[in-house]
Design a protein around this motif. Sequence first.
Motif, PDB file in Angstrom:
ATOM      1  N   GLY A  66      72.206  -2.124  45.373  1.00 30.26           N
ATOM      2  CA  GLY A  66      71.420  -0.917  45.154  1.00 30.26           C
ATOM      3  C   GLY A  66      70.552  -0.566  46.339  1.00 30.26           C
ATOM      4  N   PHE A  67      69.868   0.572  46.223  1.00 31.18           N
ATOM      5  CA  PHE A  67      68.985   1.063  47.284  1.00 31.18           C
ATOM      6  C   PHE A  67      67.657   1.502  46.683  1.00 31.18           C
ATOM      7  N   HIS A  68      66.574   1.089  47.338  1.00 30.23           N
ATOM      8  CA  HIS A  68      65.208   1.440  46.940  1.00 30.23           C
ATOM      9  C   HIS A  68      64.652   2.456  47.935  1.00 30.23           C
ATOM     10  N   ASN A  69      64.154   3.570  47.427  1.00 35.42           N
ATOM     11  CA  ASN A  69      63.638   4.626  48.286  1.00 35.42           C
ATOM     12  C   ASN A  69      62.174   4.453  48.637  1.00 35.42           C
ATOM     13  N   HIS A  70      61.808   5.006  49.774  1.00 33.31           N
ATOM     14  CA  HIS A  70      60.417   5.307  50.076  1.00 33.31           C
ATOM     15  C   HIS A  70      60.285   6.841  50.003  1.00 33.31           C
ATOM     16  N   TYR A  71      59.352   7.430  50.711  1.00 34.89           N
ATOM     17  CA  TYR A  71      59.214   8.892  50.622  1.00 34.89           C
ATOM     18  C   TYR A  71      60.026   9.610  51.694  1.00 34.89           C
ATOM     19  N   ALA A  72      60.281   8.925  52.823  1.00 29.73           N
ATOM     20  CA  ALA A  72      60.922   9.595  53.953  1.00 29.73           C
ATOM     21  C   ALA A  72      62.356  10.015  53.652  1.00 29.73           C
ATOM     22  N   GLU A  73      63.006   9.350  52.716  1.00 33.45           N
ATOM     23  CA  GLU A  73      64.396   9.685  52.404  1.00 33.45           C
ATOM     24  C   GLU A  73      64.545  11.082  51.794  1.00 33.45           C
ATOM     25  N   PHE A  74      63.449  11.660  51.355  1.00 34.30           N
ATOM     26  CA  PHE A  74      63.500  12.989  50.749  1.00 34.30           C
ATOM     27  C   PHE A  74      63.178  14.111  51.739  1.00 34.30           C
ATOM     28  N   ALA A  75      62.909  13.730  52.985  1.00 34.67           N
ATOM     29  CA  ALA A  75      62.631  14.712  54.041  1.00 34.67           C
ATOM     30  C   ALA A  75      63.773  14.675  55.053  1.00 34.67           C
ATOM     31  N   PRO A  76      63.950  15.725  55.838  1.00 32.40           N
ATOM     32  CA  PRO A  76      65.024  15.718  56.833  1.00 32.40           C
ATOM     33  C   PRO A  76      64.825  14.628  57.885  1.00 32.40           C
ATOM     34  N   ASN A  77      65.930  13.987  58.269  1.00 33.70           N
ATOM     35  CA  ASN A  77      65.850  13.055  59.385  1.00 33.70           C
ATOM     36  C   ASN A  77      65.949  13.835  60.700  1.00 33.70           C
ATOM     37  N   ASN A  78      66.086  13.117  61.808  1.00 27.71           N
ATOM     38  CA  ASN A  78      66.064  13.787  63.114  1.00 27.71           C
ATOM     39  C   ASN A  78      67.218  14.765  63.303  1.00 27.71           C
ATOM     40  N   ASP A  79      68.272  14.586  62.527  1.00 23.10           N
ATOM     41  CA  ASP A  79      69.427  15.476  62.622  1.00 23.10           C
ATOM     42  C   ASP A  79      69.515  16.452  61.446  1.00 23.10           C
TER      43      ASP A  79
END
Length: 238
Positions: A121-134
Amino acid sequence: MKYSIQLYSVRDLASNDLEAAIREVAHIGYSAIEFAGFFSHSASEVSGWLKKYGIGISGTHTGWEEIADNYDDTLAFHKEIGNKYIIIPGADLSTAKKLDDFITMVNTYVPKLKAEGITLGFHNHYAEFAPNNDGQIIYDELVNRSALSLEIDTYWAFKAGKDPIALMKKYADRLIFVHLKDGDGGMGGRALGEGIAPVKAVRKKAVEMGVPMVVESENLNPNGIDEVTRCFKYLASL
C-alpha cells in the motif's frame, strides 16, 4: 472499538527501547501496531514482544528502497513477524521520471507480495494532492496507473484542502486503512480532539465502512506515550 497505533507516534521511546514502546501502547489499550522501523531488532525479537504483550500487528511503514533493493530479506522479516500489510510511507515523486520509475517498481512488487500473502500500500502526505514539478497530480497518477492499495492519512488530506471522507468513499475499493490524525490545519500536529481536523466524522465513516483505523499523533507533547494516551481516551469518549 479497536484501534491500531502508528509507532512513529512514540518514536521518542521506540527509538531507544522498542520493547517498552510495544508494552506501553498495549497497556494503554491499542489492539495492534503499525511499525515505523525496527531499530536493528531481529524479527524474532519483535515477534516475541508482540506475543508477550498480547498486541497484534496491523502493518508496517517500509521505505520502497527496502522492497526494491533488499526484497528477499524484507519479505522474510515481515513474514516472520506475521505482517500482511507493507505500506510505503511516501516517496520523492517530484518529477515525471521519478513518478514513472516508482509506478513501474510498485507494479512489479504488488503481485509478487500478493503471492506471499502481503498487500502493498501507499500512505499519503499533503504534497501528493498538489502538482509536482511536471504538473502531475501525484495521487491521481498513483491511483490511475498503479495497483497499490491505499492508506489514507486523513489529516494530510485535510491539510491539502481535500475532504477526507469524500476520499474514503471514492477509493473504498482500494482502501485498507485510514490514519486518524489531528492538527492545527498546517504542519502542526495535535492529539486527537485537540486540533481542527474532522476526526470524529472520519472515525464515524470508517466505522460505517468497516475500514481499520490507525491512530497517529506526531507532536510528542509532552512525550509520545502521554499524547497517544490522550488520543485513546478521546476515542473512548465518542
